[in-house]
Design an enzyme around this catalytic site. Structure first.
Site, PDB file in Angstrom:
ATOM      1  N   ASP A   1     -42.917 -11.362   5.449  1.00 45.21           N
ATOM      2  CA  ASP A   1     -42.485 -11.172   4.063  1.00 45.21           C
ATOM      3  C   ASP A   1     -42.142 -12.502   3.410  1.00 45.21           C
ATOM      4  O   ASP A   1     -42.434 -12.723   2.229  1.00 45.21           O
ATOM      5  CB  ASP A   1     -41.277 -10.231   4.011  1.00 45.21           C
ATOM      6  CG  ASP A   1     -41.607  -8.849   4.521  1.00 45.21           C
ATOM      7  OD1 ASP A   1     -42.759  -8.417   4.374  1.00 45.21           O
ATOM      8  OD2 ASP A   1     -40.698  -8.192   5.066  1.00 45.21           O
TER       9      ASP A   1
ATOM     10  N   ASN B   1     -52.029  -9.030   9.236  1.00 45.61           N
ATOM     11  CA  ASN B   1     -52.072  -9.650  10.551  1.00 45.61           C
ATOM     12  C   ASN B   1     -53.280  -9.139  11.328  1.00 45.61           C
ATOM     13  O   ASN B   1     -54.049  -8.314  10.839  1.00 45.61           O
ATOM     14  CB  ASN B   1     -50.756  -9.416  11.318  1.00 45.61           C
ATOM     15  CG  ASN B   1     -50.458  -7.938  11.541  1.00 45.61           C
ATOM     16  OD1 ASN B   1     -51.355  -7.107  11.678  1.00 45.61           O
ATOM     17  ND2 ASN B   1     -49.179  -7.595  11.597  1.00 45.61           N
TER      18      ASN B   1
ATOM     19  N   GLY C   1     -36.467  -3.906   4.009  1.00 44.52           N
ATOM     20  CA  GLY C   1     -37.617  -3.298   3.342  1.00 44.52           C
ATOM     21  C   GLY C   1     -38.560  -4.411   2.940  1.00 44.52           C
ATOM     22  O   GLY C   1     -38.135  -5.450   2.423  1.00 44.52           O
TER      23      GLY C   1
ATOM     24  N   GLY D   1     -50.850 -19.624  13.761  1.00 39.52           N
ATOM     25  CA  GLY D   1     -50.819 -19.955  12.343  1.00 39.52           C
ATOM     26  C   GLY D   1     -51.448 -18.880  11.481  1.00 39.52           C
ATOM     27  O   GLY D   1     -51.210 -17.686  11.673  1.00 39.52           O
TER      28      GLY D   1
END
Length: 294
Positions: A243, A179, A38, A216
């Site tokens: 994460d 992202n 999670g 990166g």
């Protein structure tokens, strides 16, 4: 200053496959393992293993009590974690031979976080505290609103992206960690600099951290722009890389490090994570990251 992560807790069911399943196809898994996961849990563990104190709020079912235990073993404070009796959220994860992954989520108890519970937790936090959020729990829009009203500094990871999130007011978000795919869905732009420019045009006070895979990450705010290269790593499993980056970045800022220092530390921690299997279990402690940097 305190860090509150109001986030998801999942059981990750990981299948190693020769390739991702295609429409109409049935394939055999080469292995199966179950891990704690999670995005919320992973990020709390990353913050804790980086050496910062974090409170984790959320909901689990009876089948998820071991998730509370791993949070506590990692150093997170679980006083705001409650058991609801329903099925704990879980994820079905395919991991390819190249180490890439695709994920199916079942919300379970993560979608039983009601507004009354949120208000009860937030009363113990105040202006200047950090509120860490992802898009894997119910009433995210309410948390964004209440965090802004209280003057908390909000870090949002808008994953998994959905139509509802695109309609939310993100004006209270201090740091947006996303992202390129998520950036494209929010802005309609594909190029990294254009994604950042579009977001800043909407939210001038936001700090944007755009992760770019092997390229990166890009940091962009109204005053500053710089890129953080990737650290070299042998990729085994990318599941918790983002994460780990998020947790280490927030921890570094809480230590008083600059944005540049926080990005560098986060990038190195993520590189260590992708060299290991699993989600939460792959997140390194600070000593491992410092050794990798050296």
């Amino acid at each position: 200053m305190k860090i509150l992560n109001f986030g998801s807790l999942n059981i990750d069911k990981v299948y190693k496959v020769p390739h991702f399943v295609r429409p109409g196809e049935t394939i055999s898994s080469r292995s199966y393992e179950s891990f704690p996961g999670g995005k919320g849990l992973n990020q709390s563990i990353a913050v804790s293993r980086a050496g910062a104190a974090v409170f984790h709020a959320g909901t689990i079912g009876k089948d998820g009590l071991f998730l509370k235990e791993i949070l506590e073993r990692s150093g997170a404070d679980t006083r705001y974690l409650r058991e609801c009796g329903e099925v704990t959220g879980h994820a079905l994860i395919q991991v390819s031979e190249e180490g890439e992954n695709c994920i199916i989520l079942f919300n379970g108890s993560n979608y039983e976080n009601d507004r009354g519970f949120m208000d009860e937790v937030l009363k113990d936090f105040s202006e200047g505290d950090i509120l860490l959020l992802q898009n894997e729990i119910s009433n995210l829009d309410y948390l964004l609103q209440r965090g802004k009203e209280k003057g908390m500094r909000i870090m949002l990871n808008p994953s998994p992206m959905d139509g509802h999130l695109k309609e939310m007011d993100l004006s209270g978000v201090t740091w947006l960690m996303l992202n390129e795919t998520e950036g494209n869905e929010i802005t309609g732009e594909k190029e990294a600099s254009r994604i950042a420019e579009t977001l800043l045009a909407r939210y001038p006070h936001m700090n944007i951290i755009l992760t770019l895979g092997k390229e990166g990450a890009l940091f962009r705010s109204g005053e500053k722009e710089f890129r953080q290269p990737c650290f070299p790593a042998r990729t085994v499993d990318t599941t918790a890389a983002g994460d780990t980056f998020t947790g280490y970045f927030i921890a570094a800022l809480s230590f008083g490090k600059t944005q540049e220092e926080a990005m560098r530390l986060a990038a190195c921690a993520a590189a260590v994570t992708v060299s290991r299997e699993g989600a939460a279990v792959s997140i390194p402690v600070m000593a491992d990251v410092e050794a990798s940097i050296k």
